[in-house]
Design an enzyme around this catalytic site. Structure first.
Site, PDB file in Angstrom:
ATOM      1  NE  ARG A 209       5.884  14.846   4.890  1.00  0.00           N
ATOM      2  CZ  ARG A 209       7.159  14.685   5.086  1.00  0.00           C
ATOM      3  NH1 ARG A 209       8.016  15.535   4.568  1.00  0.00           N
ATOM      4  NH2 ARG A 209       7.611  13.691   5.792  1.00  0.00           N
TER       5      ARG A 209
ATOM      6  CB  CYS B 115      -0.355  34.460  13.915  1.00  0.00           C
ATOM      7  SG  CYS B 115      -0.738  35.796  12.784  1.00  0.00           S
TER       8      CYS B 115
ATOM      9  CD  GLU C  28      -2.363  -1.125   2.905  1.00  0.00           C
ATOM     10  OE1 GLU C  28      -1.833  -0.430   3.806  1.00  0.00           O
ATOM     11  OE2 GLU C  28      -3.335  -1.836   3.105  1.00  0.00           O
ATOM     12  N   PRO C  29       1.667   1.464  -1.023  1.00  0.00           N
ATOM     13  CG  PRO C  29       2.773   1.482  -3.075  1.00  0.00           C
ATOM     14  CD  PRO C  29       1.824   0.661  -2.244  1.00  0.00           C
TER      15      PRO C  29
HETATM   16  N1  LLP Z   1      -0.973   1.887   4.650  1.00  0.00           N
HETATM   17  C1  LLP Z   1      -1.299   2.299   5.891  1.00  0.00           C
HETATM   18  C2  LLP Z   1      -2.117   1.436   6.733  1.00  0.00           C
HETATM   19  C3  LLP Z   1      -0.852   3.557   6.349  1.00  0.00           C
HETATM   20  O1  LLP Z   1      -1.159   3.951   7.571  1.00  0.00           O
HETATM   21  C4  LLP Z   1      -0.066   4.373   5.501  1.00  0.00           C
HETATM   22  C5  LLP Z   1       0.397   5.692   5.937  1.00  0.00           C
HETATM   23  C6  LLP Z   1       0.220   3.905   4.213  1.00  0.00           C
HETATM   24  C7  LLP Z   1      -0.236   2.653   3.821  1.00  0.00           C
HETATM   25  C8  LLP Z   1       1.020   4.704   3.225  1.00  0.00           C
HETATM   26  O2  LLP Z   1       2.282   5.023   3.709  1.00  0.00           O
HETATM   27  P1  LLP Z   1       3.380   5.651   2.714  1.00  0.00           P
HETATM   28  O3  LLP Z   1       3.693   4.608   1.662  1.00  0.00           O
HETATM   29  O4  LLP Z   1       2.820   6.872   2.129  1.00  0.00           O
HETATM   30  O5  LLP Z   1       4.523   5.918   3.611  1.00  0.00           O
HETATM   31  N2  LLP Z   1       1.759  12.497   6.973  1.00  0.00           N
HETATM   32  C9  LLP Z   1       2.994  11.738   7.125  1.00  0.00           C
HETATM   33  C10 LLP Z   1       2.842  10.316   6.701  1.00  0.00           C
HETATM   34  C11 LLP Z   1       1.762   9.576   7.428  1.00  0.00           C
HETATM   35  C12 LLP Z   1       1.528   8.205   6.891  1.00  0.00           C
HETATM   36  C13 LLP Z   1       0.410   7.513   7.561  1.00  0.00           C
HETATM   37  N3  LLP Z   1       0.116   6.197   7.092  1.00  0.00           N
HETATM   38  C14 LLP Z   1       4.093  12.462   6.380  1.00  0.00           C
HETATM   39  O6  LLP Z   1       3.834  13.499   5.790  1.00  0.00           O
HETATM   40  O7  LLP Z   1       5.247  12.028   6.411  1.00  0.00           O
END
Ligand code: LLP
Length: 413
Positions: free
Chosen positions: A303, A335, A264-265
């Site tokens: 971020r 602010c 799940e990327p």
């Molecule tokens: N699957 C599940 C169950 C997840 O919780 C997440 C991300 C993903 C897949 C996808 O992860 P990715 O491949 O994008 O790393 N807002 C944070 C990232 C939070 C990710 C939360 N879960 C940031 O900006 O770094």
């Protein structure tokens, strides 16, 4: 494979203004193809994590490339439906699924629920039974591995709220083994986000396979293993997480297992395909600091403020080669002292009116933008070959209060 500021036609800023999110369809296509090739030895299903970028134009593009989707809310599922994307290849994760959200997913007949707790499985079973359906589920395990990432985006540690410990999950599976309304088909493990190393994946895969072997020994049928997302990218220009190396390392573990593997990327597919453009408003010197004040900030891209995220920032038009760099903080109009996009950063000298590009903004950018301080949220543009498509218009001041309900006589009542 990445969107570079020099590839953005100048007309984009002239026409749509800033702050502006710009994405490249070609970059997403290239990254999608590279990811598929890299993971091909595992023959997985790839579900794009909608939370990373949920603009419907991006979802449609990714759907056309043959991906499924992982959602974490009824809203994300509704977005897919509104984009005309079939929901048969959708998984639904997240710790707090409400009754209406589960109902929507049951009606949509999604592929499976990623169940995070006992209470949630009971709720899904009861709601599915009401309509005579049989829902499919995988149990999210907490593998208790260290993903070596920022503490706010690690999820596979025992103290995190995500998933279940192995014993709880095993008990639950036994309790529900013959349940008519919900069928547990496998497991889910997600160790965290912006993961840079393959070892934590190998460790959690091994733990998951041991768990599966134990369930099979009890006579339970197991057919799915969802490994979650988390593949990191090189925000400083260093190499991205290597999915091909991961596939090579996992292949011996999974061969002969008769398991359907799912990834799940989110970030890996879309982050480097997007930039955030902003216009310098003022340059201000205060004490030893130089502040470059722009029309973007923590409300446009949170971020840096939330995780100390380090995004490269470059001028849209390259500066003269002999320009003396400056050390500055790139900040916004909000602010709050955490309203920064970069701190103590070396930049070419910039002037008010210059446009800067914050790189790798295609994931967790616009989706986390807010209206704090009543700033309308930015527009989003998708570059596709020579075409420039506005895929979300800039919010107007009226949009800020469009949902407020205001009796005209409120002040006289
Ligand atoms: N699957 C599940 C169950 C997840 O919780 C997440 C991300 C993903 C897949 C996808 O992860 P990715 O491949 O994008 O790393 N807002 C944070 C990232 C939070 C990710 C939360 N879960 C940031 O900006 O770094």
């Amino acid at each position: 494979m990445n969107l570079k500021p020099q590839n953005i036609p100048p007309v984009v800023v002239a026409e749509f203004g800033t702050p502006l999110y710009v994405y490249s369809a070609d970059a997403i296509r290239e990254r999608a193809a590279a990811l598929k090739t890299a993971l091909a030895p595992l023959n997985p299903h790839i579900h794009f994590s909608v939370k990373a970028n949920s603009n419907r134009a991006i979802l449609q593009l990714i759907h056309r490339l043959g991906f499924g989707f992982d959602v974490v809310s009824g809203g994300e599922l509704a977005r897919l439906q509104a984009a005309g994307i079939p929901t048969g290849d959708v998984s639904f994760a997240g710790t707090g699924k409400t009754v209406p959200e589960i109902r929507r997913a049951l009606v949509a007949n999604i592929a499976y629920f990623t169940v995070e707790s006992t209470g949630e499985l009971r709720r899904i079973a009861a709601l599915a039974a009401e309509t005579g359906q049989s829902a499919r589920a995988v149990l999210r395990l907490n593998p208790n591995v260290d993903a070596h990432t920022h503490k706010f985006i690690t999820t596979g540690h025992a103290e995190n709220k995500f998933g279940m410990d192995f014993e709880t999950a095993a008990d639950l599976w036994r309790q529900f083994r013959d349940h008519p309304a919900v069928k547990i088909e496998g497991i889910h493990l997600h160790i965290g986000s912006q993961v840079r190393q393959i070892e934590p994946y190998i460790e959690s895969a091994q733990k998951g396979l041991d768990f599966i072997a134990a369930r099979r020994a009890e006579g339970l049928t197991v057919r799915r293993f969802d490994m979650g997302g988390g593949f990191g990218i090189g925000y400083q220009g260093e190499p991205d997480f290597p999915p091909a190396e991961l596939a090579a390392a996992l292949r011996p573990l999974f061969s002969g297992q008769s398991l359907e593997l799912i990834f799940e990327p989110g970030r890996w597919l879309v982050a480097p395909a997007g930039v955030l453009l902003m216009t310098v408003q003022y340059i201000k010197k205060s004490g030893r600091k130089t502040f470059v004040i722009t029309d973007a900030g923590m409300h446009t891209m949170i971020r840096p403020a939330l995780y100390g995220g380090q995004h490269r920032i470059e001028p849209l038009n390259p500066p003269p080669a002999d320009a003396e760099p400056i050390v500055c903080d790139v900040v916004g109009p909000i602010c709050e002292s955490t309203d920064f996009l970069a701190q103590d950063r070396l930049l070419p000298p910039v002037q008010p009116g210059d446009v800067l590009a914050l790189l790798d903004a295609g994931a967790y950018g616009m989706v986390m933008a807010s209206n704090y301080n009543s700033h309308p949220r930015p527009a989003e543009v998708l570059l596709d070959g020579d075409r420039i498509r506005l895929v979300r218009r800039r919010e107007s001041p009226e949009d800020l209060w469009a949902m407020e309900i205001n009796s005209p006589r409120m002040d006289t009542d």
